[in-house]
Design a protein around this motif. Structure first.
Motif, PDB file in Angstrom:
ATOM      1  N   ALA A 114       0.310   6.434   2.840  1.00  0.00           N
ATOM      2  CA  ALA A 114       0.136   5.323   3.283  1.00  0.00           C
ATOM      3  C   ALA A 114       0.331   5.377   4.907  1.00  0.00           C
ATOM      4  O   ALA A 114      -0.152   4.235   5.583  1.00  0.00           O
ATOM      5  CB  ALA A 114       1.123   4.353   2.724  1.00  0.00           C
TER       6      ALA A 114
ATOM      7  N   THR B  71       0.958  -1.162   0.161  1.00  0.00           N
ATOM      8  CA  THR B  71       0.046   0.032  -0.052  1.00  0.00           C
ATOM      9  C   THR B  71       0.835   1.392  -0.027  1.00  0.00           C
ATOM     10  O   THR B  71       1.786   1.433   0.993  1.00  0.00           O
ATOM     11  CB  THR B  71      -0.707   0.071   1.196  1.00  0.00           C
ATOM     12  OG1 THR B  71      -1.819  -1.156   1.180  1.00  0.00           O
ATOM     13  CG2 THR B  71      -1.859   1.248   1.378  1.00  0.00           C
ATOM     14  N   ARG B  72       0.712   2.101  -1.099  1.00  0.00           N
ATOM     15  CA  ARG B  72       1.616   3.193  -1.292  1.00  0.00           C
ATOM     16  C   ARG B  72       0.565   4.627  -0.673  1.00  0.00           C
ATOM     17  O   ARG B  72       1.043   5.751  -0.636  1.00  0.00           O
ATOM     18  CB  ARG B  72       2.093   3.507  -2.508  1.00  0.00           C
ATOM     19  CG  ARG B  72       3.201   2.344  -2.558  1.00  0.00           C
ATOM     20  CD  ARG B  72       3.810   2.295  -3.864  1.00  0.00           C
ATOM     21  NE  ARG B  72       4.399   3.401  -4.292  1.00  0.00           N
ATOM     22  CZ  ARG B  72       4.812   3.868  -5.740  1.00  0.00           C
ATOM     23  NH1 ARG B  72       4.784   2.916  -6.547  1.00  0.00           N
ATOM     24  NH2 ARG B  72       5.389   5.020  -5.688  1.00  0.00           N
TER      25      ARG B  72
ATOM     26  N   ALA C  82      -7.253   0.891  -0.550  1.00  0.00           N
ATOM     27  CA  ALA C  82      -5.848   0.729  -0.301  1.00  0.00           C
ATOM     28  C   ALA C  82      -5.201   0.570  -1.848  1.00  0.00           C
ATOM     29  O   ALA C  82      -5.469  -0.451  -2.498  1.00  0.00           O
ATOM     30  CB  ALA C  82      -5.487  -0.407   0.369  1.00  0.00           C
TER      31      ALA C  82
END
Length: 144
Positions: A65, A38-39, A107
């Motif tokens: 994130a 997840t960024r 996400a």
């Protein structure tokens, strides 16, 4: 991933202070357990009543994130740095009866998603879908 709110319980009535005519205060939201990779996160609040045709009440992209909490009233100048309110918070305001409002956090495996200002729910979903790792949703109702 799980989405919760200290402002209202899932599948319960959204308090009046969050309605457009009674304060227009964005609800507190928090989510946990994002998947690896997840960024960023994206958030949408939409009126799911058939009459409303998925009217967007709030749309935020590029939430870092490291952010997993939006405090109550965040839409009033306290959004996380780098996030983008594509559609500013507009609290529930059903024309009549009770409407269901769905809040979803996505996400994403990218830092940035291009979503046009004032995007429809369908445009938003099309923009984030290719980057979506997981979603978490909760529902609240609001009565006119």
């Amino acid at each position: 991933m799980m989405l919760t709110s200290s402002s209202f319980e899932d599948k319960q009535e959204i308090p009046r202070r969050h309605g457009k005519k009674a304060g227009n205060v964005s609800p507190a939201l928090s989510w946990d357990d994002p998947p690896p990779g997840t960024r960023s996160f994206a958030l949408v609040m939409v009126d799911r009543h058939p009459v409303a045709q998925d009217y967007v009440h709030w749309l935020v992209t590029d939430i870092g994130a490291d952010t997993m909490v939006l405090p109550e009233g965040a839409a009033d100048g306290a959004m996380p740095a780098g996030s983008s309110e594509v559609s500013p918070y507009a609290g529930p305001l059903p024309p009549s009866g009770t409407h269901d409002y769905e809040v979803t956090v996505y996400a994403l495996d990218t830092d940035h998603v291009e979503v046009p200002r004032g995007a429809s729910f369908q445009q938003f979903v099309a923009a984030v879908e290719p980057y979506t790792l997981d979603v978490a949703t909760m529902l609240g109702s609001f009565t006119a």
